[in-house]
Write an enzyme that holds these catalytic residues in place. Structure first.
Site, PDB file in Angstrom:
ATOM      1  N   GLU B 190     141.394   8.077  57.774  1.00 54.36           N
ATOM      2  CA  GLU B 190     141.374   9.522  57.980  1.00 54.36           C
ATOM      3  C   GLU B 190     141.296  10.247  56.634  1.00 54.36           C
ATOM      4  O   GLU B 190     141.619   9.678  55.583  1.00 54.36           O
ATOM      5  CB  GLU B 190     142.670   9.973  58.671  1.00 54.36           C
ATOM      6  CG  GLU B 190     143.009   9.233  59.937  1.00 54.36           C
ATOM      7  CD  GLU B 190     142.381   9.873  61.172  1.00 54.36           C
ATOM      8  OE1 GLU B 190     141.839  10.992  61.051  1.00 54.36           O
ATOM      9  OE2 GLU B 190     142.429   9.238  62.240  1.00 54.36           O
ATOM     10  N   LYS B 205     154.381   1.910  66.426  1.00 52.86           N
ATOM     11  CA  LYS B 205     154.032   0.804  67.329  1.00 52.86           C
ATOM     12  C   LYS B 205     155.163  -0.218  67.387  1.00 52.86           C
ATOM     13  O   LYS B 205     155.489  -0.753  68.458  1.00 52.86           O
ATOM     14  CB  LYS B 205     152.728   0.168  66.853  1.00 52.86           C
ATOM     15  CG  LYS B 205     151.530   1.111  67.012  1.00 52.86           C
ATOM     16  CD  LYS B 205     150.315   0.666  66.208  1.00 52.86           C
ATOM     17  CE  LYS B 205     149.120   1.579  66.460  1.00 52.86           C
ATOM     18  NZ  LYS B 205     148.005   1.317  65.529  1.00 52.86           N
TER      19      LYS B 205
END
Lengths: 436, 436
Positions: B190, B205
């Site tokens: 990004e 996660k």
């Protein structure tokens, strides 16, 4: 919610693993479910041998039918193996409205259609995660997570005995017969190893995976099945020289409305994912149209890993029963009415690269004769090695071909065999350069 | 059975992948279910940008609330990402009795407790396979197949951006900043890469995986999180000299009623399973008490692989709805009443081997000073390399320690820093030699 009661048929290696899960992780199972799961009956013809687990003698019976007729039991685990009486018992359990969990790939590969039809009619589930890949969740991955994908292909190392033998042959340079004897001594191979080493066990598993992946009935007898007993340590060594590893692969593909379904020794590039699956480990690589490649690996056999898979299925069924649902997902992950009849592509039409190994007389013109015949059959050579020349002995010639059709390769080898240039057994091994 | 209707919130990268699955594999979905699955509404603030898929304009809306209030829609797919308005929308969907499928790890790691409680109260399901590992069926493996196991440990490569950067640093020998710029140009990182490269995404996660594996709430802020921005190409090179690869690992373990939950650059032996997971691939290794080690790998991100996981969840919910069942398996694979509160072991108490890298003045006694301080803190040295000596420059000293506690290592390094023997930044990287 009352408890869900489970009956176990077969108190052998895997059966005792299942008992251990109940004993060791019973509170975990109850905690995850929110209600108890109870093993209430264990049937085996032999209930006196020490299985390494202590069981309430009241649970044990030699009367499988009594277990199957017990109205309290909702789930039957079948771990007898083989065709009969497993088939009769499974059908009886279904007829009595019980869900079935089994690790029996032979039974399902041969009698799956009958069993799945009976289950669908009775509205019960037949689950069999433990039948393929031991503890690896490969069946479930196809049935559930990857079910929005069209699976292009699958490649599996599905027999721990074969993979152990090939790994030992590679590492020790020993030949098949020697390593097999050693594997038998260690308990990694059966006294009669033919189901394993001739690829039959792998083909049973491939039949199930192809049905699940491609939504088709698979005639087990149409799966081309070739084992590892003709492979020599020398071939494994030459494969390494070319940059390959040798594995017994189960290969399933869907191409143009047909499937490929075949089991044979296969060379794969040594830096590929399946190449480093060693010893008794199993692995499956699947390629789906959305997910791309997925690799799953783990212990492909053994009491505890297989019991893990059996109990995962029992828990899935208990969860369904706990919410009053039955047969949320049918055994083959399609309603039976949706299962098709894709034909299996004949081996003669398979296109592949090939490893060819000849022993020849060390005289001028031999290589020219061989390559000439290959050329006449549209087989072009990618590379060649001619290792270990010893005067007066037969000389190996090892070739790697570009892509060719199996029928051409077989015709060329027959013609070469008919000439007076080669000595002893020639061998060809298929090569997969893409795994997709 | 009537069709099941699905609404999609968020028409970005993954959303357009989901639309593609409906368009390309709609007949497959229906065939597997035995009834149709329909995408009836897509909400996004931007419904004019070309997403590479052609959609009936009648499906598109900018009004998420209209979608959430549509009584026909039974399943809502949330692919907006971030905390708000995703949280509000998901809670609204649940309040309206709709099942939710989401890929939003940040949302669940932070607001999971609120969302899961609301779902349990409403009797609807929240599924999130796509939140961890893209297309790899890791959540499902823990929730379903391996649920009879006590999970000892899990090791994950869970961020494709980091793994791509580390792989490129290793292969090209380039430094972090250079490779990051290249990854951004290729769309693998990004514009603001900090969530990825500082390990936050991986920690989100890991929080979910630890809850599922260990049946515990996990306070996301208590997860030790260290990214890869301080690692140099030199360290990756030295790791290779010691026989190691460097990966950003998520590590979860259950030991003596506590858990370890940590994210940091980690050296693992180069012949270990996770070591060859390269580029944008993700992988998880789990070790269960019965199944032993299981490895799952595949595409950890990307429109299509993530859409595969989203649609696997949608299919699972459709199958439940199709048999009249709801909430067969709760989101965390335990009823909420069974979820515990295991504490996370403080990093100071972690025991590990360590890679230590110093730049020192090239003068006598420096190595003795360093090893002396290490010894005083109970840190013994397993091996040492002193590479690339250039006169008059700072000289690197690289050490691999035996197992030591993190508090001792930090204390020793602080003491070494306070001496006048090292120059520039010292670095330590944890080493996992077992992965079990």
């Amino acid at each position: 919610m009352n408890s869900i009661k489970v009956g176990l048929l077969g108190f052998g290696t895997i059966g005792s693993g299942v008992v251990k899960v109940f004993q060791q992780n019973g509170s975990l199972l109850q905690s995850r479910l929110g209600f108890p799961l109870e093993l209430t009956r264990i049937a085996d013809l032999d209930i006196t041998t020490d299985r390494g687990v202590v069981v309430d003698p009241g649970l044990l019976t030699t009367d499988a039918m009594a277990l199957l007729d017990d109205p309290e039991i909702q789930v039957v685990i079948e771990l007898i193996g083989g065709y009969e009486p497993a088939r009769t018992f499974v059908l009886k359990a279904i007829a009595n409205g019980k869900h079935v969990v089994t690790a029996n790939k032979a039974l399902l590969a041969k009698h799956g259609e009958e069993i799945f039809a009976a289950a669908e009619a009775a509205g019960v589930n037949v689950m069999f995660e433990a039948a393929v890949g031991g503890g690896i969740p490969v069946i479930s991955a196809i049935r559930e997570n990857l079910c929005a994908n069209r699976v292009h292909s699958l490649f599996g190392i599905l027999n721990g005995t074969c993979n152990y033998i090939l790994t030992e042959m590679e590492e020790a340079g020993e030949d098949f017969a020697t390593v097999l004897k050693d594997a038998q001594a260690k308990g990694y191979a059966e006294a009669d190893p033919s189901f394993d080493v001739e690829g039959v066990d792998t083909a049973h598993k491939l039949a199930l995976l192809c049905s699940l992946c491609f939504g088709t009935r698979v005639d087990f007898d149409s799966i081309y099945t070739e084992g590892i007993s003709k492979v020599t340590a020398l071939d494994i060594q030459y494969a390494a020289d070319f940059g390959y590893k040798l594995k017994l692969l189960a290969i399933g593909k869907q191409v143009n409305g047909q499937i490929e379904a075949r089991v044979h020794p296969t060379m794969i590039p040594k830096n590929y994912p399946l190449a480093d699956i060693s010893g008794v480990f199993n692995a499956v690589r699947l390629v789906g149209d959305f997910v791309g490649p997925v690799l799953l690996s783990g212990h492909g056999a053994g009491s505890e890993a297989t019991a893990s898979a059996v109990m995962g299925d029992v828990m899935a069924i208990a969860r369904e029963a706990g919410t009053g649902s039955r047969l949320r997902n049918p055994p083959l992950a399609y309603p039976l009415s949706e299962i098709g009849d894709l034909s299996i592509k004949p081996m003669a039409e398979i296109a592949s690269c090939y490893y060819l190994r000849f022993f020849v007389k060390d005289q001028p013109g031999v290589l020219g004769a061989i390559t000439g015949i290959l050329g006449l059959h549209d087989i072009s050579i990618e590379s060649m090695i001619q290792p270990h020349r010893h005067a007066a002995e037969a000389v190996p010639i090892v070739l790697m071909t570009h892509e060719a059709t199996e029928s051409n390769v077989r015709a060329a080898l027959a013609e070469i065999d008919s000439q007076d240039v080669t000595q002893g057994d020639n061998l060809f091994i298929r090569v997969e350069n893409k795994l997709d």
